[in-house]
Design a protein around this motif. Structure first.
Motif, mmCIF file in Angstrom:
data_model
loop_
_atom_site.group_PDB
_atom_site.id
_atom_site.type_symbol
_atom_site.label_atom_id
_atom_site.label_comp_id
_atom_site.label_asym_id
_atom_site.label_seq_id
_atom_site.Cartn_x
_atom_site.Cartn_y
_atom_site.Cartn_z
ATOM 1 N N ASP A 97 4.104 18.210 9.058
ATOM 2 C CA ASP A 97 4.230 16.985 8.268
ATOM 3 C C ASP A 97 2.858 16.455 7.854
ATOM 4 N N ILE A 98 2.848 15.778 6.737
ATOM 5 C CA ILE A 98 1.642 15.124 6.223
ATOM 6 C C ILE A 98 1.751 13.647 6.608
ATOM 7 N N VAL A 99 0.709 13.098 7.194
ATOM 8 C CA VAL A 99 0.684 11.672 7.534
ATOM 9 C C VAL A 99 -0.328 10.991 6.631
ATOM 10 N N VAL A 100 0.108 9.960 5.948
ATOM 11 C CA VAL A 100 -0.739 9.194 5.042
ATOM 12 C C VAL A 100 -0.809 7.768 5.558
ATOM 13 N N THR A 101 -2.008 7.245 5.661
ATOM 14 C CA THR A 101 -2.202 5.862 6.099
ATOM 15 C C THR A 101 -2.603 5.021 4.901
ATOM 16 N N LYS A 102 -1.872 3.937 4.693
ATOM 17 C CA LYS A 102 -2.149 3.046 3.564
ATOM 18 C C LYS A 102 -2.466 1.639 4.062
ATOM 19 N N ARG A 103 -3.096 0.894 3.196
ATOM 20 C CA ARG A 103 -3.434 -0.492 3.504
ATOM 21 C C ARG A 103 -2.961 -1.429 2.387
ATOM 22 N N ASN A 104 -2.136 -0.897 1.522
ATOM 23 C CA ASN A 104 -1.570 -1.621 0.384
ATOM 24 C C ASN A 104 -0.083 -1.345 0.361
ATOM 25 N N TRP A 105 0.595 -1.865 -0.644
ATOM 26 C CA TRP A 105 2.029 -1.621 -0.753
ATOM 27 C C TRP A 105 2.332 -0.175 -1.101
ATOM 28 N N SER A 106 1.627 0.386 -2.072
ATOM 29 C CA SER A 106 1.909 1.736 -2.552
ATOM 30 C C SER A 106 1.290 2.805 -1.654
ATOM 31 N N ALA A 107 2.029 3.892 -1.463
ATOM 32 C CA ALA A 107 1.506 5.026 -0.692
ATOM 33 C C ALA A 107 0.487 5.828 -1.489
ATOM 34 N N THR A 111 -5.176 6.242 -1.161
ATOM 35 C CA THR A 111 -4.861 7.289 -0.195
ATOM 36 C C THR A 111 -5.030 8.660 -0.862
ATOM 37 N N ASP A 112 -4.827 9.711 -0.083
ATOM 38 C CA ASP A 112 -4.898 11.073 -0.613
ATOM 39 C C ASP A 112 -3.507 11.671 -0.831
ATOM 40 N N LEU A 113 -2.482 10.840 -0.988
ATOM 41 C CA LEU A 113 -1.124 11.336 -1.165
ATOM 42 C C LEU A 113 -0.999 12.241 -2.388
ATOM 43 N N ASP A 114 -1.497 11.810 -3.536
ATOM 44 C CA ASP A 114 -1.386 12.614 -4.749
ATOM 45 C C ASP A 114 -2.050 13.977 -4.559
ATOM 46 N N LEU A 115 -3.185 14.017 -3.922
ATOM 47 C CA LEU A 115 -3.895 15.277 -3.655
ATOM 48 C C LEU A 115 -3.049 16.205 -2.786
ATOM 49 N N HIS A 116 -2.468 15.668 -1.715
ATOM 50 C CA HIS A 116 -1.598 16.475 -0.843
ATOM 51 C C HIS A 116 -0.427 17.066 -1.633
ATOM 52 N N LEU A 117 0.200 16.265 -2.473
ATOM 53 C CA LEU A 117 1.359 16.724 -3.230
ATOM 54 C C LEU A 117 0.967 17.774 -4.265
ATOM 55 N N ARG A 118 -0.067 17.517 -5.023
ATOM 56 C CA ARG A 118 -0.472 18.455 -6.080
ATOM 57 C C ARG A 118 -0.922 19.797 -5.511
ATOM 58 N N VAL A 136 8.543 0.762 -0.906
ATOM 59 C CA VAL A 136 9.318 1.810 -1.573
ATOM 60 C C VAL A 136 9.171 1.682 -3.093
ATOM 61 N N GLU A 137 9.388 0.490 -3.617
ATOM 62 C CA GLU A 137 9.283 0.310 -5.069
ATOM 63 C C GLU A 137 7.872 0.581 -5.576
ATOM 64 N N SER A 138 6.859 0.106 -4.873
ATOM 65 C CA SER A 138 5.481 0.337 -5.303
ATOM 66 C C SER A 138 5.144 1.823 -5.304
ATOM 67 N N THR A 139 5.609 2.545 -4.310
ATOM 68 C CA THR A 139 5.374 3.981 -4.230
ATOM 69 C C THR A 139 6.114 4.709 -5.347
ATOM 70 N N ALA A 140 7.355 4.317 -5.614
ATOM 71 C CA ALA A 140 8.126 4.933 -6.692
ATOM 72 C C ALA A 140 7.478 4.679 -8.050
ATOM 73 N N ARG A 141 7.002 3.466 -8.262
ATOM 74 C CA ARG A 141 6.320 3.157 -9.529
ATOM 75 C C ARG A 141 5.089 4.047 -9.708
ATOM 76 N N ALA A 142 4.290 4.146 -8.669
ATOM 77 C CA ALA A 142 3.066 4.963 -8.755
ATOM 78 C C ALA A 142 3.400 6.435 -8.941
ATOM 79 N N ALA A 143 4.437 6.928 -8.267
ATOM 80 C CA ALA A 143 4.841 8.329 -8.436
ATOM 81 C C ALA A 143 5.242 8.582 -9.889
ATOM 82 N N HIS A 144 6.004 7.671 -10.453
ATOM 83 C CA HIS A 144 6.405 7.776 -11.859
ATOM 84 C C HIS A 144 5.174 7.801 -12.761
#
Length: 194
Positions: A97-107, A111-118, A136-144
């Protein structure tokens, strides 16, 4: 609209299912029910070799990493108990599993989430977690915005406010992706792997 498809490289992104967040009541679903449904999804993703991302939110005890800016609702001076930011035991401990630590609403933000996914060739994410209208909504918006196909497991997320949950699910999420129940997503996952 039901979920129509899952890409071959879809990742599960679990937002803030950590000890301190799970201690809060959820609505319209209990946080315990959200955790149980997310565990089912995580097990299915892992069994197919698909990425599982566990996102946790944390903050410095002294507030030095708090998001700046004026708001009408105070965010100041909260003392967090030890272990509040630890991933739920039911989800934690899988070495792949990938663990991402955030300090804001969006994941995604800061963070390095986009890098891990790409780097893993991910083109779609399935999102679960707490709170529906915030993390959840902030992360979904950013993913979109990052160009991912977004699927939202609407019975594997909850909020402190049932009206906020409803608004996100009915008004916002259809503009960001597709929504469906855990069972629908598990069925599609099984069909995709066949």
């Amino acid at each position: 609209m039901p979920v129509t498809t899952l890409d071959p490289r879809t990742a599960l992104v679990v937002v803030d299912l950590q000890k301190g967040v799970l201690a809060a009541p959820g609505s319209p679903y209990s946080t315990g029910d959200v955790l149980a449904r997310t565990v089912r999804l995580a097990e299915a993703f892992r069994a197919r070799g698909l990425p599982v991302v566990l996102v946790r939110v944390t903050a410095a005890a002294d507030g030095s990493d708090a998001v700046p800016g004026r708001t009408e609702l105070s965010r100041a001076g909260r003392a967090w108990p030890d272990g509040w930011d630890e991933i739920a035991d039911e989800l934690a401990g899988c070495p792949g599993d990938i663990v991402v630590t955030k300090r804001n609403w969006s994941a995604f933000y800061g963070t390095d989430l986009d890098l891990h996914l790409r780097r893993r060739g991910v083109t779609q994410i399935v999102v679960t977690g707490v709170a529906t209208s915030i993390g959840v909504e902030s992360t979904a918006r950013a993913a979109h915005e990052h160009g991912y196909h977004v699927t939202l497991a609407t019975d594997a997320m909850t909020d402190l406010d049932p009206e906020a949950h409803r608004h996100s699910v009915e008004k916002i999420f259809p503009r960001l992706g597709e929504t469906g129940a855990t069972a629908e997503i598990l069925d599609l996952l099984a069909a995709t792997a066949s």
